[in-house]
Scaffold this motif. Sequence first.
Motif, PDB file in Angstrom:
ATOM      1  N   PRO A 281       0.818  -1.230   0.000  1.00 26.77           N
ATOM      2  CA  PRO A 281       0.000   0.000   0.000  1.00 26.77           C
ATOM      3  C   PRO A 281       0.845   1.269   0.000  1.00 26.77           C
ATOM      4  O   PRO A 281       0.494   2.252  -0.664  1.00 26.77           O
ATOM      5  CB  PRO A 281      -0.821  -0.127   1.295  1.00 26.77           C
ATOM      6  CG  PRO A 281      -0.849  -1.586   1.594  1.00 26.77           C
ATOM      7  CD  PRO A 281       0.477  -2.102   1.136  1.00 26.77           C
ATOM      8  N   LEU A 282       1.960   1.267   0.726  1.00 27.76           N
ATOM      9  CA  LEU A 282       2.847   2.434   0.736  1.00 27.76           C
ATOM     10  C   LEU A 282       3.432   2.665  -0.653  1.00 27.76           C
ATOM     11  O   LEU A 282       3.499   3.801  -1.138  1.00 27.76           O
ATOM     12  CB  LEU A 282       3.977   2.229   1.749  1.00 27.76           C
ATOM     13  CG  LEU A 282       3.606   2.133   3.231  1.00 27.76           C
ATOM     14  CD1 LEU A 282       4.852   1.846   4.061  1.00 27.76           C
ATOM     15  CD2 LEU A 282       2.933   3.414   3.704  1.00 27.76           C
ATOM     16  N   ALA A 283       3.869   1.578  -1.300  1.00 30.12           N
ATOM     17  CA  ALA A 283       4.481   1.692  -2.624  1.00 30.12           C
ATOM     18  C   ALA A 283       3.481   2.183  -3.660  1.00 30.12           C
ATOM     19  O   ALA A 283       3.810   3.011  -4.515  1.00 30.12           O
ATOM     20  CB  ALA A 283       5.062   0.343  -3.042  1.00 30.12           C
ATOM     21  N   GLN A 284       2.263   1.704  -3.592  1.00 28.71           N
ATOM     22  CA  GLN A 284       1.240   2.127  -4.548  1.00 28.71           C
ATOM     23  C   GLN A 284       0.906   3.604  -4.388  1.00 28.71           C
ATOM     24  O   GLN A 284       0.662   4.302  -5.371  1.00 28.71           O
ATOM     25  CB  GLN A 284      -0.014   1.272  -4.377  1.00 28.71           C
ATOM     26  CG  GLN A 284       0.171  -0.164  -4.830  1.00 28.71           C
ATOM     27  CD  GLN A 284      -1.037  -1.031  -4.530  1.00 28.71           C
ATOM     28  OE1 GLN A 284      -1.784  -0.783  -3.586  1.00 28.71           O
ATOM     29  NE2 GLN A 284      -1.224  -2.072  -5.332  1.00 28.71           N
ATOM     30  N   GLU A 285       0.920   4.079  -3.147  1.00 26.51           N
ATOM     31  CA  GLU A 285       0.558   5.475  -2.897  1.00 26.51           C
ATOM     32  C   GLU A 285       1.574   6.439  -3.490  1.00 26.51           C
ATOM     33  O   GLU A 285       1.213   7.493  -4.036  1.00 26.51           O
ATOM     34  CB  GLU A 285       0.422   5.715  -1.393  1.00 26.51           C
ATOM     35  CG  GLU A 285      -0.039   7.114  -1.030  1.00 26.51           C
ATOM     36  CD  GLU A 285      -0.282   7.284   0.450  1.00 26.51           C
ATOM     37  OE1 GLU A 285      -0.467   8.431   0.890  1.00 26.51           O
ATOM     38  OE2 GLU A 285      -0.281   6.270   1.177  1.00 26.51           O
ATOM     39  N   LYS A 294      11.298   5.024   1.339  1.00 27.49           N
ATOM     40  CA  LYS A 294      12.117   5.732   2.315  1.00 27.49           C
ATOM     41  C   LYS A 294      11.279   6.054   3.557  1.00 27.49           C
ATOM     42  O   LYS A 294      10.057   5.872   3.569  1.00 27.49           O
ATOM     43  CB  LYS A 294      12.660   7.032   1.709  1.00 27.49           C
ATOM     44  CG  LYS A 294      13.419   6.858   0.403  1.00 27.49           C
ATOM     45  CD  LYS A 294      14.712   6.110   0.610  1.00 27.49           C
ATOM     46  CE  LYS A 294      15.519   6.028  -0.692  1.00 27.49           C
ATOM     47  NZ  LYS A 294      16.764   5.245  -0.522  1.00 27.49           N
ATOM     48  N   ALA A 295      11.964   6.566   4.563  1.00 29.21           N
ATOM     49  CA  ALA A 295      11.266   6.951   5.790  1.00 29.21           C
ATOM     50  C   ALA A 295      10.193   7.997   5.498  1.00 29.21           C
ATOM     51  O   ALA A 295       9.110   7.981   6.097  1.00 29.21           O
ATOM     52  CB  ALA A 295      12.266   7.483   6.814  1.00 29.21           C
ATOM     53  N   ALA A 296      10.485   8.906   4.556  1.00 34.74           N
ATOM     54  CA  ALA A 296       9.513   9.948   4.209  1.00 34.74           C
ATOM     55  C   ALA A 296       8.256   9.356   3.573  1.00 34.74           C
ATOM     56  O   ALA A 296       7.202  10.008   3.569  1.00 34.74           O
ATOM     57  CB  ALA A 296      10.147  10.954   3.248  1.00 34.74           C
ATOM     58  N   GLY A 301      10.575   1.900  11.189  1.00 33.80           N
ATOM     59  CA  GLY A 301      10.465   0.764  12.079  1.00 33.80           C
ATOM     60  C   GLY A 301      10.602  -0.553  11.348  1.00 33.80           C
ATOM     61  O   GLY A 301      11.534  -0.783  10.576  1.00 33.80           O
ATOM     62  N   GLY A 302       9.609  -1.427  11.538  1.00 29.05           N
ATOM     63  CA  GLY A 302       9.627  -2.729  10.887  1.00 29.05           C
ATOM     64  C   GLY A 302       9.543  -2.632   9.383  1.00 29.05           C
ATOM     65  O   GLY A 302      10.062  -3.482   8.660  1.00 29.05           O
ATOM     66  N   HIS A 303       8.906  -1.565   8.880  1.00 28.86           N
ATOM     67  CA  HIS A 303       8.819  -1.371   7.436  1.00 28.86           C
ATOM     68  C   HIS A 303      10.202  -1.184   6.818  1.00 28.86           C
ATOM     69  O   HIS A 303      10.467  -1.665   5.715  1.00 28.86           O
ATOM     70  CB  HIS A 303       7.950  -0.154   7.106  1.00 28.86           C
ATOM     71  CG  HIS A 303       6.487  -0.422   7.226  1.00 28.86           C
ATOM     72  ND1 HIS A 303       5.589   0.530   7.641  1.00 28.86           N
ATOM     73  CD2 HIS A 303       5.766  -1.541   6.983  1.00 28.86           C
ATOM     74  CE1 HIS A 303       4.381   0.011   7.642  1.00 28.86           C
ATOM     75  NE2 HIS A 303       4.462  -1.244   7.246  1.00 28.86           N
ATOM     76  N   ALA A 304      11.080  -0.479   7.505  1.00 34.69           N
ATOM     77  CA  ALA A 304      12.421  -0.218   6.980  1.00 34.69           C
ATOM     78  C   ALA A 304      13.193  -1.520   6.791  1.00 34.69           C
ATOM     79  O   ALA A 304      13.874  -1.717   5.779  1.00 34.69           O
ATOM     80  CB  ALA A 304      13.177   0.726   7.907  1.00 34.69           C
ATOM     81  N   ALA A 305      13.068  -2.435   7.751  1.00 37.09           N
ATOM     82  CA  ALA A 305      13.739  -3.728   7.629  1.00 37.09           C
ATOM     83  C   ALA A 305      13.139  -4.538   6.485  1.00 37.09           C
ATOM     84  O   ALA A 305      13.851  -5.228   5.751  1.00 37.09           O
ATOM     85  CB  ALA A 305      13.615  -4.495   8.941  1.00 37.09           C
TER      86      ALA A 305
END
Length: 329
Positions: A281-285, A294-296, A301-305
């Motif tokens: 969902p983050l990538a699609q947005e 990226k963090a922005a 958190g867990g997403h970064a890993a």
Amino acid sequence: MKTIAFFNNKGGVGKTSLVYHLAWMYARLGVNVLAADLDPQANLTSMFLNDEELEPLWPESGERPTVYGALRPLLEGTGDVSVPHVVEPEPGLGLVVGDLLLATAEDELSSQWPACLDRKPRAFRVLSALARILRQGAAEIEAKVILVDVGPNLGAFNRAALVTADSVVVPVAPDLYSLQGLRNLGPTLRRWQGEWKERRERNPVEDLAVPEGAMRPIGYIVMQHAVRLDRPVKAYRRWMERIPAVYGKAVVGESAPSQAAITDDDPNCLATLKHYRSLMPLAQEVRKPMFALKAADGAIGGHAAAVQSCYRDFRALAKTISERVQITV
């Protein structure tokens, strides 16, 4: 230059997402790549372009800078294929824009298939059209590899799309429907290979670049994100264990399966990819590949890993495929 088609006649296995992320990964690895959306649903195009970017490419009338627009002069009998418009999301990465109007070419591609046996020049021009369009698009960005996304069916348009391919990668999900898709795909692919070889030898137009159409299966990729969350673990494992044998028999044509289950030394398994549900969902947005978040973008958190793990997985897969098709990365 190598052309790789990603194909399974079972939909919903993550094929389009796979092509999208591999295209970005090859570009990041310094390999110029052309992503070609030959699925009449144009899902790959929608991953690259938002509605505001896409709407001018799909006008109600006039020229359409899409793969259909490049094909239309030939279909309408006003000329041969034209050079496709290539969108470049970043240097070294090109997209041949898909188009829902591709579905209207089905009848023409179907009728020209038997006409090849009669050595009719137009039949060869029509059936080589997609390959010639993609080669011209690849030349625009000096691409070393073309990644082709095709729809989940065994119709005439997909047959013509597969004729463009040197190699075929089969994304699968661990479920009954995907296994049945393999059983349908394997014999059909072998039949298309033989039929195109017979037709190709009858080409009467000396200066027409007719594709070889090898359609060589180089392996499968297990897309675990297609597995339903409520699927029992025991059933999931059962389907996973049956994939190697079904692929080996149906697609490769092995008389006896070389593998009883998916293991690291299974020669037909290119990769087993994780779910990455939280990243999609983050990538699609933000319209980025998952491994570029990226963090922005919210990857903290867990997403970064998970982003780092995703990058490693797709990097390894891109290198594995490049070795199979002999592309230097």
